[in-house]
Design a protein around this motif. Structure first.
Motif, PDB file in Angstrom:
ATOM      1  N   LEU A   1       0.857  -1.180   0.000  1.00 42.99           N
ATOM      2  CA  LEU A   1       0.000   0.000   0.000  1.00 42.99           C
ATOM      3  C   LEU A   1       0.898   1.237   0.000  1.00 42.99           C
ATOM      4  O   LEU A   1       1.866   1.298   0.764  1.00 42.99           O
ATOM      5  CB  LEU A   1      -0.853  -0.052   1.281  1.00 42.99           C
ATOM      6  N   ALA A   2       0.592   2.184  -0.877  1.00 37.24           N
ATOM      7  CA  ALA A   2       1.406   3.395  -0.931  1.00 37.24           C
ATOM      8  C   ALA A   2       0.921   4.387   0.127  1.00 37.24           C
ATOM      9  O   ALA A   2      -0.271   4.647   0.220  1.00 37.24           O
ATOM     10  CB  ALA A   2       1.327   4.018  -2.316  1.00 37.24           C
ATOM     11  N   PRO A   3       1.832   4.942   0.934  1.00 42.06           N
ATOM     12  CA  PRO A   3       1.409   5.930   1.934  1.00 42.06           C
ATOM     13  C   PRO A   3       1.111   7.268   1.274  1.00 42.06           C
ATOM     14  O   PRO A   3       1.529   7.507   0.144  1.00 42.06           O
ATOM     15  CB  PRO A   3       2.626   6.032   2.853  1.00 42.06           C
ATOM     16  N   ASP A   4       0.366   8.128   1.981  1.00 46.39           N
ATOM     17  CA  ASP A   4       0.127   9.478   1.463  1.00 46.39           C
ATOM     18  C   ASP A   4       1.308  10.381   1.768  1.00 46.39           C
ATOM     19  O   ASP A   4       1.633  11.275   1.003  1.00 46.39           O
ATOM     20  CB  ASP A   4      -1.138  10.071   2.093  1.00 46.39           C
ATOM     21  N   GLY A   5       1.920  10.153   2.924  1.00 48.84           N
ATOM     22  CA  GLY A   5       3.053  10.985   3.294  1.00 48.84           C
ATOM     23  C   GLY A   5       3.938  10.280   4.296  1.00 48.84           C
ATOM     24  O   GLY A   5       3.564   9.247   4.855  1.00 48.84           O
ATOM     25  N   GLY A   6       5.138  10.848   4.492  1.00 47.59           N
ATOM     26  CA  GLY A   6       6.052  10.266   5.463  1.00 47.59           C
ATOM     27  C   GLY A   6       7.146   9.469   4.804  1.00 47.59           C
ATOM     28  O   GLY A   6       7.128   9.264   3.591  1.00 47.59           O
ATOM     29  N   GLU A   7       8.108   9.054   5.610  1.00 48.52           N
ATOM     30  CA  GLU A   7       9.240   8.314   5.075  1.00 48.52           C
ATOM     31  C   GLU A   7       9.413   7.003   5.818  1.00 48.52           C
ATOM     32  O   GLU A   7       9.263   6.951   7.041  1.00 48.52           O
ATOM     33  CB  GLU A   7      10.504   9.156   5.203  1.00 48.52           C
ATOM     34  N   VAL A   8       9.681   5.955   5.053  1.00 44.51           N
ATOM     35  CA  VAL A   8       9.887   4.638   5.661  1.00 44.51           C
ATOM     36  C   VAL A   8      11.183   4.057   5.112  1.00 44.51           C
ATOM     37  O   VAL A   8      11.436   4.105   3.914  1.00 44.51           O
ATOM     38  CB  VAL A   8       8.716   3.686   5.321  1.00 44.51           C
ATOM     39  N   ARG A   9      12.000   3.539   6.007  1.00 42.88           N
ATOM     40  CA  ARG A   9      13.198   2.808   5.600  1.00 42.88           C
ATOM     41  C   ARG A   9      13.179   1.426   6.231  1.00 42.88           C
ATOM     42  O   ARG A   9      12.909   1.292   7.424  1.00 42.88           O
ATOM     43  CB  ARG A   9      14.465   3.534   6.061  1.00 42.88           C
ATOM     44  N   VAL A  10      13.395   0.419   5.387  1.00 48.32           N
ATOM     45  CA  VAL A  10      13.482  -0.951   5.897  1.00 48.32           C
ATOM     46  C   VAL A  10      14.865  -1.474   5.548  1.00 48.32           C
ATOM     47  O   VAL A  10      15.212  -1.550   4.370  1.00 48.32           O
ATOM     48  CB  VAL A  10      12.388  -1.857   5.287  1.00 48.32           C
ATOM     49  N   ASP A  11      15.650  -1.785   6.563  1.00 44.53           N
ATOM     50  CA  ASP A  11      17.034  -2.243   6.399  1.00 44.53           C
ATOM     51  C   ASP A  11      17.810  -1.275   5.484  1.00 44.53           C
ATOM     52  O   ASP A  11      18.582  -1.706   4.631  1.00 44.53           O
ATOM     53  CB  ASP A  11      17.051  -3.668   5.824  1.00 44.53           C
ATOM     54  N   GLY A  12      17.543  -0.007   5.647  1.00 43.73           N
ATOM     55  CA  GLY A  12      18.251   1.018   4.878  1.00 43.73           C
ATOM     56  C   GLY A  12      17.623   1.350   3.532  1.00 43.73           C
ATOM     57  O   GLY A  12      17.958   2.354   2.920  1.00 43.73           O
ATOM     58  N   HIS A  13      16.696   0.507   3.053  1.00 43.16           N
ATOM     59  CA  HIS A  13      16.085   0.759   1.747  1.00 43.16           C
ATOM     60  C   HIS A  13      14.879   1.670   1.890  1.00 43.16           C
ATOM     61  O   HIS A  13      14.040   1.468   2.763  1.00 43.16           O
ATOM     62  CB  HIS A  13      15.648  -0.553   1.096  1.00 43.16           C
ATOM     63  N   ARG A  14      14.795   2.635   0.984  1.00 43.84           N
ATOM     64  CA  ARG A  14      13.725   3.609   1.086  1.00 43.84           C
ATOM     65  C   ARG A  14      12.461   3.133   0.388  1.00 43.84           C
ATOM     66  O   ARG A  14      12.485   2.755  -0.779  1.00 43.84           O
ATOM     67  CB  ARG A  14      14.179   4.937   0.480  1.00 43.84           C
ATOM     68  N   LEU A  15      11.346   3.186   1.116  1.00 39.35           N
ATOM     69  CA  LEU A  15      10.054   2.785   0.555  1.00 39.35           C
ATOM     70  C   LEU A  15       9.645   3.750  -0.556  1.00 39.35           C
ATOM     71  O   LEU A  15       9.793   4.963  -0.414  1.00 39.35           O
ATOM     72  CB  LEU A  15       8.986   2.789   1.652  1.00 39.35           C
ATOM     73  N   GLY A  16       9.157   3.185  -1.665  1.00 39.37           N
ATOM     74  CA  GLY A  16       8.752   4.017  -2.793  1.00 39.37           C
ATOM     75  C   GLY A  16       9.869   4.165  -3.811  1.00 39.37           C
ATOM     76  O   GLY A  16       9.625   4.450  -4.968  1.00 39.37           O
ATOM     77  N   LYS A  17      11.124   3.954  -3.355  1.00 36.24           N
ATOM     78  CA  LYS A  17      12.266   4.066  -4.274  1.00 36.24           C
ATOM     79  C   LYS A  17      12.935   2.709  -4.479  1.00 36.24           C
ATOM     80  O   LYS A  17      13.390   2.393  -5.568  1.00 36.24           O
ATOM     81  CB  LYS A  17      13.320   5.045  -3.718  1.00 36.24           C
ATOM     82  N   GLU A  18      13.016   1.960  -3.392  1.00 38.78           N
ATOM     83  CA  GLU A  18      13.725   0.673  -3.464  1.00 38.78           C
ATOM     84  C   GLU A  18      12.820  -0.456  -2.967  1.00 38.78           C
ATOM     85  O   GLU A  18      13.215  -1.254  -2.129  1.00 38.78           O
ATOM     86  CB  GLU A  18      14.995   0.736  -2.623  1.00 38.78           C
ATOM     87  N   ASP A  19      11.604  -0.480  -3.513  1.00 40.43           N
ATOM     88  CA  ASP A  19      10.618  -1.462  -3.055  1.00 40.43           C
ATOM     89  C   ASP A  19      11.079  -2.899  -3.294  1.00 40.43           C
ATOM     90  O   ASP A  19      10.852  -3.778  -2.461  1.00 40.43           O
ATOM     91  CB  ASP A  19       9.268  -1.231  -3.743  1.00 40.43           C
ATOM     92  N   ALA A  20      11.726  -3.129  -4.436  1.00 42.26           N
ATOM     93  CA  ALA A  20      12.160  -4.497  -4.733  1.00 42.26           C
ATOM     94  C   ALA A  20      13.165  -4.967  -3.687  1.00 42.26           C
ATOM     95  O   ALA A  20      13.118  -6.119  -3.237  1.00 42.26           O
ATOM     96  CB  ALA A  20      12.760  -4.564  -6.133  1.00 42.26           C
ATOM     97  N   ALA A  21      14.056  -4.068  -3.282  1.00 42.36           N
ATOM     98  CA  ALA A  21      15.053  -4.424  -2.262  1.00 42.36           C
ATOM     99  C   ALA A  21      14.359  -4.721  -0.935  1.00 42.36           C
ATOM    100  O   ALA A  21      14.728  -5.661  -0.222  1.00 42.36           O
ATOM    101  CB  ALA A  21      16.054  -3.287  -2.099  1.00 42.36           C
ATOM    102  N   ILE A  22      13.350  -3.904  -0.611  1.00 42.98           N
ATOM    103  CA  ILE A  22      12.595  -4.148   0.633  1.00 42.98           C
ATOM    104  C   ILE A  22      11.930  -5.524   0.572  1.00 42.98           C
ATOM    105  O   ILE A  22      12.001  -6.308   1.509  1.00 42.98           O
ATOM    106  CB  ILE A  22      11.540  -3.047   0.862  1.00 42.98           C
ATOM    107  N   ARG A  23      11.307  -5.813  -0.584  1.00 35.75           N
ATOM    108  CA  ARG A  23      10.594  -7.091  -0.712  1.00 35.75           C
ATOM    109  C   ARG A  23      11.525  -8.284  -0.572  1.00 35.75           C
ATOM    110  O   ARG A  23      11.117  -9.342  -0.096  1.00 35.75           O
ATOM    111  CB  ARG A  23       9.880  -7.144  -2.068  1.00 35.75           C
ATOM    112  N   ASN A  24      12.785  -8.105  -0.987  1.00 36.38           N
ATOM    113  CA  ASN A  24      13.751  -9.189  -0.823  1.00 36.38           C
ATOM    114  C   ASN A  24      14.168  -9.355   0.632  1.00 36.38           C
ATOM    115  O   ASN A  24      14.643 -10.413   1.028  1.00 36.38           O
ATOM    116  CB  ASN A  24      14.987  -8.921  -1.687  1.00 36.38           C
ATOM    117  N   THR A  25      13.996  -8.276   1.411  1.00 33.57           N
ATOM    118  CA  THR A  25      14.473  -8.256   2.793  1.00 33.57           C
ATOM    119  C   THR A  25      13.438  -8.791   3.784  1.00 33.57           C
ATOM    120  O   THR A  25      13.776  -9.166   4.885  1.00 33.57           O
ATOM    121  CB  THR A  25      14.794  -6.785   3.184  1.00 33.57           C
ATOM    122  N   ILE A  26      12.157  -8.743   3.361  1.00 35.54           N
ATOM    123  CA  ILE A  26      11.089  -9.046   4.323  1.00 35.54           C
ATOM    124  C   ILE A  26      10.384 -10.364   4.019  1.00 35.54           C
ATOM    125  O   ILE A  26      10.437 -10.873   2.900  1.00 35.54           O
ATOM    126  CB  ILE A  26      10.020  -7.917   4.350  1.00 35.54           C
TER     127      ILE A  26
END
Lengths: 304, 284
Positions: A54-79
């Protein structure tokens, strides 16, 4: 401190309904993190955002250093994600299910075989690997879901109410597997739950209500702050006992033949007991529970 | 995408009931043909030599065209189910892009349509031969396989576009049973094209699937047609061909096979493009 998840100013609205209003929090690597809240508090919305669904309306999220919205594929590999619903294919066997999902991470051949075996072992599903997923019991299904979520050896495991809808014994079994998994592998576990006894075992708890953080801390700290201990007195002479309490500036409430006094601190019980010992037959001190803390924070009981 | 393709194929073929139901329309037409439709048509061709073999290959050609539509539609049911049961969430949280997920459904539907049509072709050939007809020549067989591939492609594009409008399982199953019934008329199997009113004939001639049926008829019926009309006047054969949907008339002159082929390819491209537009509009 090693923050594996960092969330700043996270917002999400559905039409006019503000589901998440500016959440700020982080999750420490290797910890069991519980996200607690009543239905409609924004728990599932938050987990869906963190899982890139789900895309957020605002705010910033980082998962293991990867930025949500920019590096989603990297996040998906991490979780790894265990959703509230059972999302594997009912007609396929557990093994086929885990194998096909492993393929989504670009695995193949020996590596895939190894990953499937590892995940199956950790989640303890080897016994029913060849049975169709749809024929499994609720607890077995949940284990299979967990095996699927572990197949890419994630850094963070998200679990959205993993034990909801299971009978108490199964729930205990599944919960113990999750605990053991987190302990043994050092995996970061991000969990939403309805069950206070589960939240009480977490390393850190965030309580959200109406899309905002209502309280945060370790379970011990939350209990200390929001749930008062109780002193239950069995009176030998009730009017005299109540009078003695009043003389100390304390008020007691009569509950089923006992007189209950709320304690600011557990040790206060000693002083009170000295003053009233002539009017009682016995006593007990009850520690505040996560349930009490939850009611203290949100003003209502959690609904299942 | 390979992982999704394999998964989708397993999910489709493992569900025996849904495989059966995606073939139900075809089975009903075939049963009707065996029970009485075949006899009715043959009685309309009194004294025509080889009428039985001719009509057998006619019905099998039409059934191949319909099988492709209904099985492709059935295979796309997996996508609708995945959305309804939220299984799509699991894919969305995995490192595969939305377009690859959609392509996975399309590819598996294409494979299902092709495999099931090839299966129907084998059964159809066995039936024709068992009834005293002839095997297709290797060249004709190759052409039929090529047409099966093309028609599965066209149907995948068409169904992919149609399905992008449906969200619920109910809407989808209603649409698929409707299409399953309609397609028998639109390809002129229940009733030969020539017996339909003019307006319906126009509709049939612009419906891409009927061009697949037409091309299949031209190929599969080539030998029986030559045998039956060996000594007959050319006009008689032409009128039979227009009547039975073996050649379409458009504006007074017959459409060439190349035109039908063009329509199939054009429709594939058009609907594939439209479905991509639909999906990208939705994912935003």
């Amino acid at each position: 401190m090693d923050k594996i998840i960092e969330v700043t100013g996270l917002t999400k609205a559905y039409g006019n309904v503000q589901a998440v209003r500016g959440l700020d929090f982080y999750v420490e690597r290797g910890k069991l993190f519980a996200f607690l809240g009543p239905n409609g508090a924004g728990k599932s919305t938050t987990i869906d955002i963190l899982c890139t669904i789900l895309a957020p309306d605002g705010g910033e999220v980082r998962v293991d250093g990867h930025r949500l919205g920019k590096e989603d594929a990297a996040i998906r590999n991490t979780i790894g994600v265990v959703f509230q619903d059972h999302l594997l294919d009912p007609l396929l066997t557990v093994e086929e299910n885990i194998r096909t999902r492993a393929g989504l991470y670009g695995m193949g051949g020996h590596q895939l075989q190894q990953a499937v075996q590892n995940a199956a072992q950790i989640a303890d599903v080897t016994e029913f690997l060849r049975r169709p997923y749809g024929k499994l019991s609720g607890g077995q299904k949940r284990r299979a879901d967990i095996a699927r979520a572990l197949v890419n050896t994630p850094q963070v495991l998200f679990l959205d109410e993993p034990t909801t809808g299971l009978d108490p014994q199964t729930r205990k079994g599944v919960w113990e597997s999750i605990r053991a998994l987190q302990r043994d592998t050092g995996l970061t576990v991000f969990l939403t739950t309805h069950y206070m006894e589960e939240a009480a075992e977490a390393d850190y708890v965030i309580v959200i209500d109406h899309g905002e953080i209502a309280a945060r801390g370790t379970p011990t700290a939350l209990k200390a702050e929001y749930a008062s201990d109780q002193l239950r007195l069995a009176p030998s002479d009730e009017p005299a006992l109540l009078a003695a309490l009043a003389a100390q500036g304390l008020s007691g409430t009569c509950v089923a033949g006992a007189v209950v006094v709320k304690l600011a601190a557990t040790m206060d019980a000693l002083a009170i007991l000295q003053h009233v010992q002539d009017y009682i037959k016995g006593f007990e001190v009850l520690n505040g529970t996560m349930d009490d803390a939850f009611i203290g924070i949100t003003g209502r009981e959690i609904r299942e | 995408m390979k992982a999704l393709l394999i998964r989708n194929l397993k999910v489709y073929f493992r569900d025996k009931a849904s495989v059966f139901f995606s073939l139900l329309g075809v089975l009903i037409i075939f049963m009707l043909y065996l029970l009485f439709l075949g006899d009715v048509w043959i009685s309309n061709l009194p004294g025509v030599p080889g009428a039985r073999a001719l009509m057998d290959s006619w019905i099998i050609s039409g059934l191949l065209a319909v099988t492709s539509v209904t099985t492709v539609m059935g295979a796309f049911g997996t996508m609708v189910d995945d959305r309804a049961h939220k299984i799509i969430k699991d894919f969305d949280a995995s490192p595969v892009s939305r377009s690859k997920i959609v392509a996975g459904y399309e590819l598996s539907s294409f494979v299902v349509g092709t495999v099931m049509s090839l299966f129907a072709l084998v059964l159809g050939e066995l039936y024709i031969v068992a009834r005293g007809g002839l095997w297709l020549s290797p060249a004709a067989m190759l052409t039929v396989v090529g047409l099966i591939l093309l028609s599965a492609l066209c149907n995948t594009a068409l169904v992919s576009f149609v399905i992008s409008f449906f969200k619920s399982q109910n809407a989808f199953s209603t649409a698929s049973s409707l299409l399953g019934t309609l397609v028998g008329f639109l390809t002129g199997i229940y009733m030969p094209v020539g017996m339909m009113p003019d307006a319906v004939q126009v509709l049939i001639k612009v419906f891409p699937v009927s061009h697949a049926a037409l091309l299949l008829r031209q190929t599969i019926m080539a030998v029986p047609l030559t045998q039956t009309f060996a000594g007959a006047p050319e006009a008689m054969r032409q009128s039979f061909e227009s009547e039975m949907g073996i050649v379409f008339q458009w504006g007074g002159s017959p459409m060439s096979a190349a035109t039908s082929l063009g329509i199939l390819i054009g429709a594939s491209l058009l609907f594939y493009g439209l479905s991509i537009l639909q999906f990208s509009r939705k994912s935003r």
